[in-house]
Scaffold this motif. Structure first.
Motif, mmCIF file in Angstrom:
data_model
loop_
_atom_site.group_PDB
_atom_site.id
_atom_site.type_symbol
_atom_site.label_atom_id
_atom_site.label_comp_id
_atom_site.label_asym_id
_atom_site.label_seq_id
_atom_site.Cartn_x
_atom_site.Cartn_y
_atom_site.Cartn_z
ATOM 1 N N ASN A 137 0.828 -1.208 0.000
ATOM 2 C CA ASN A 137 0.000 0.000 0.000
ATOM 3 C C ASN A 137 0.863 1.260 0.000
ATOM 4 N N ALA A 138 2.040 1.205 0.634
ATOM 5 C CA ALA A 138 2.938 2.356 0.588
ATOM 6 C C ALA A 138 3.421 2.598 -0.840
ATOM 7 N N ALA A 139 3.772 1.531 -1.536
ATOM 8 C CA ALA A 139 4.221 1.677 -2.927
ATOM 9 C C ALA A 139 3.084 2.157 -3.814
ATOM 10 N N ARG A 140 1.880 1.687 -3.591
ATOM 11 C CA ARG A 140 0.726 2.110 -4.385
ATOM 12 C C ARG A 140 0.434 3.594 -4.134
ATOM 13 N N ALA A 141 0.620 4.042 -2.885
ATOM 14 C CA ALA A 141 0.374 5.448 -2.599
ATOM 15 C C ALA A 141 1.355 6.316 -3.371
ATOM 16 N N GLU A 142 2.598 5.894 -3.466
ATOM 17 C CA GLU A 142 3.573 6.675 -4.230
ATOM 18 C C GLU A 142 3.233 6.692 -5.729
ATOM 19 N N ALA A 143 2.613 5.603 -6.186
ATOM 20 C CA ALA A 143 2.250 5.521 -7.611
ATOM 21 C C ALA A 143 0.910 6.162 -7.902
ATOM 22 N N GLY A 144 0.213 6.642 -6.865
ATOM 23 C CA GLY A 144 -1.075 7.287 -7.067
ATOM 24 C C GLY A 144 -2.237 6.334 -7.080
ATOM 25 N N CYS A 145 -2.069 5.081 -6.629
ATOM 26 C CA CYS A 145 -3.156 4.104 -6.596
ATOM 27 C C CYS A 145 -3.758 4.048 -5.184
ATOM 28 N N GLY A 146 -5.025 3.663 -5.105
ATOM 29 C CA GLY A 146 -5.685 3.518 -3.819
ATOM 30 C C GLY A 146 -5.184 2.300 -3.069
ATOM 31 N N PRO A 147 -5.317 2.295 -1.756
ATOM 32 C CA PRO A 147 -4.849 1.152 -0.958
ATOM 33 C C PRO A 147 -5.722 -0.076 -1.203
ATOM 34 N N LEU A 148 -5.135 -1.239 -0.996
ATOM 35 C CA LEU A 148 -5.838 -2.506 -1.124
ATOM 36 C C LEU A 148 -6.371 -2.924 0.242
ATOM 37 N N ALA A 149 -7.599 -3.409 0.288
ATOM 38 C CA ALA A 149 -8.193 -3.932 1.516
ATOM 39 C C ALA A 149 -7.840 -5.398 1.652
ATOM 40 N N THR A 150 -7.529 -5.795 2.878
ATOM 41 C CA THR A 150 -7.231 -7.202 3.138
ATOM 42 C C THR A 150 -8.522 -7.999 3.094
ATOM 43 N N ASP A 151 -8.527 -9.054 2.283
ATOM 44 C CA ASP A 151 -9.698 -9.911 2.139
ATOM 45 C C ASP A 151 -9.357 -11.297 2.670
ATOM 46 N N GLU A 152 -10.198 -11.780 3.601
ATOM 47 C CA GLU A 152 -9.932 -13.061 4.238
ATOM 48 C C GLU A 152 -9.979 -14.222 3.236
ATOM 49 N N ARG A 153 -10.822 -14.128 2.214
ATOM 50 C CA ARG A 153 -10.913 -15.212 1.236
ATOM 51 C C ARG A 153 -9.644 -15.290 0.393
ATOM 52 N N LEU A 154 -9.139 -14.122 -0.027
ATOM 53 C CA LEU A 154 -7.885 -14.097 -0.767
ATOM 54 C C LEU A 154 -6.724 -14.570 0.107
ATOM 55 N N ALA A 155 -6.730 -14.181 1.397
ATOM 56 C CA ALA A 155 -5.674 -14.601 2.311
ATOM 57 C C ALA A 155 -5.711 -16.116 2.517
ATOM 58 N N ARG A 156 -6.919 -16.693 2.578
ATOM 59 C CA ARG A 156 -7.032 -18.138 2.757
ATOM 60 C C ARG A 156 -6.486 -18.889 1.533
ATOM 61 N N ALA A 157 -6.790 -18.391 0.330
ATOM 62 C CA ALA A 157 -6.284 -19.036 -0.901
ATOM 63 C C ALA A 157 -4.772 -18.936 -0.983
ATOM 64 N N ALA A 158 -4.185 -17.735 -0.596
ATOM 65 C CA ALA A 158 -2.739 -17.539 -0.661
ATOM 66 C C ALA A 158 -2.010 -18.410 0.350
ATOM 67 N N GLN A 159 -2.559 -18.497 1.566
ATOM 68 C CA GLN A 159 -1.891 -19.305 2.603
ATOM 69 C C GLN A 159 -1.930 -20.787 2.226
ATOM 70 N N GLY A 160 -3.053 -21.215 1.673
ATOM 71 C CA GLY A 160 -3.139 -22.634 1.272
ATOM 72 C C GLY A 160 -2.105 -22.999 0.227
ATOM 73 N N HIS A 161 -1.900 -22.104 -0.759
ATOM 74 C CA HIS A 161 -0.938 -22.411 -1.807
ATOM 75 C C HIS A 161 0.492 -22.337 -1.274
ATOM 76 N N ALA A 162 0.825 -21.386 -0.325
ATOM 77 C CA ALA A 162 2.172 -21.312 0.252
ATOM 78 C C ALA A 162 2.482 -22.581 1.033
ATOM 79 N N ASP A 163 1.513 -23.091 1.803
ATOM 80 C CA ASP A 163 1.740 -24.305 2.576
ATOM 81 C C ASP A 163 1.893 -25.523 1.654
#
Length: 247
Positions: A137-163
């Motif tokens: 989000n800090a990098a996006r702010a410098e680029a002029g983009c809005g911050p990303l909201a943390t989504d539990e469903r996306l976090a669950r998919a990412a954690q499953g694939h990392a494990d």
């Protein structure tokens, strides 16, 4: 009425002598009696009311006995004299010991309790996944983009694939069961998958963020202003990292 001869008046001197003789006669008689030692016939009343010699009742020691009697001195205790009320000395009143007065001391008020030590409550250290979101989000702010909201469903998919990559020992967007990142995101419940970044071996959020920002394809996902949500997974055993983005 016959007339007598002339009356002779006594001379003043004769009258004075007669007067003096009458006054001095008793005195002369007393002196004469005392000097001659004549018997005294005066009687006195004794203790029992009868008459007797005035010496009656007195103990007379004969002259012979007085000379032969040993001379002794007897000390006789004097009879106690009962003092009159005026002479009676009141016994000294025993004064009660003076009462001890304890001085009143003002009790100092108890000091207020010391203020509780001011402790700065630091927020718990961000997990590696949360720290990645902050850097993105800090990098996006410098680029002029809005911050990303943390989504539990996306976090669950990412954690499953990392494990799964850590457990199976691979590093790929396609899991060993053939699913793509979009399949895993939808399976986690998010309807609009947007992109995915993966990495392996970096031991901190800063290190992996720097590696992604150094790769044009990964950088494009981070700075895509159309994305609105993000979920990050990390397995610290094998240090596998996954970013899943969604619309």
């Amino acid at each position: 009425m016959s007339q007598g001869g002339p009356v002779r008046r006594p001379s003043p001197l004769a009258v004075l002598l007669v007067f003096l003789g009458a006054c001095l006669a008793p005195v002369v008689m007393l002196l004469v009696t005392g000097l001659t030692g004549g018997p005294r016939t005066d009687r006195v009343r004794t203790a029992d009311g009868g008459g007797g010699d005035e010496r009656a009742g007195l103990e007379i020691v004969p002259d012979g006995e007085a000379e032969s009697a040993p001379s002794t001195t007897t000390a006789t205790a004097p009879e106690p004299v009962t003092p009159t009320p005026a002479e009676t000395t009141a016994a000294p009143t025993t004064a009660a010991p003076p009462s001890t007065v304890v001085p009143t001391t003002a009790v100092a008020p108890a000091p207020p309790p010391p203020p509780a030590p001011t402790t700065t409550t630091r927020p718990p250290a961000a997990s590696p996944a949360d720290r990645v979101v902050e850097l993105v989000n800090a990098a996006r702010a410098e680029a002029g983009c809005g911050p990303l909201a943390t989504d539990e469903r996306l976090a669950r998919a990412a954690q499953g694939h990392a494990d799964d990559m850590a457990a199976q020992g691979y590093c790929s967007h396609t899991s060993l069961d053939g699913r793509s990142f979009a399949d895993r995101v939808r399976d986690a419940g998010h309807p609009r998958p947007g992109g995915e970044n993966i990495a392996q071996g970096q031991r901190s959020a800063e290190e992996v963020h720097e590696a992604w920002m150094g790769s044009p394809a990964h950088r494009d996902n981070i700075l895509n202003c159309d994305f609105t949500a993000i979920g990050v997974g990390v397995n610290t055993g094998a240090w596998t990292w996954v970013q899943d983005f969604g619309y």
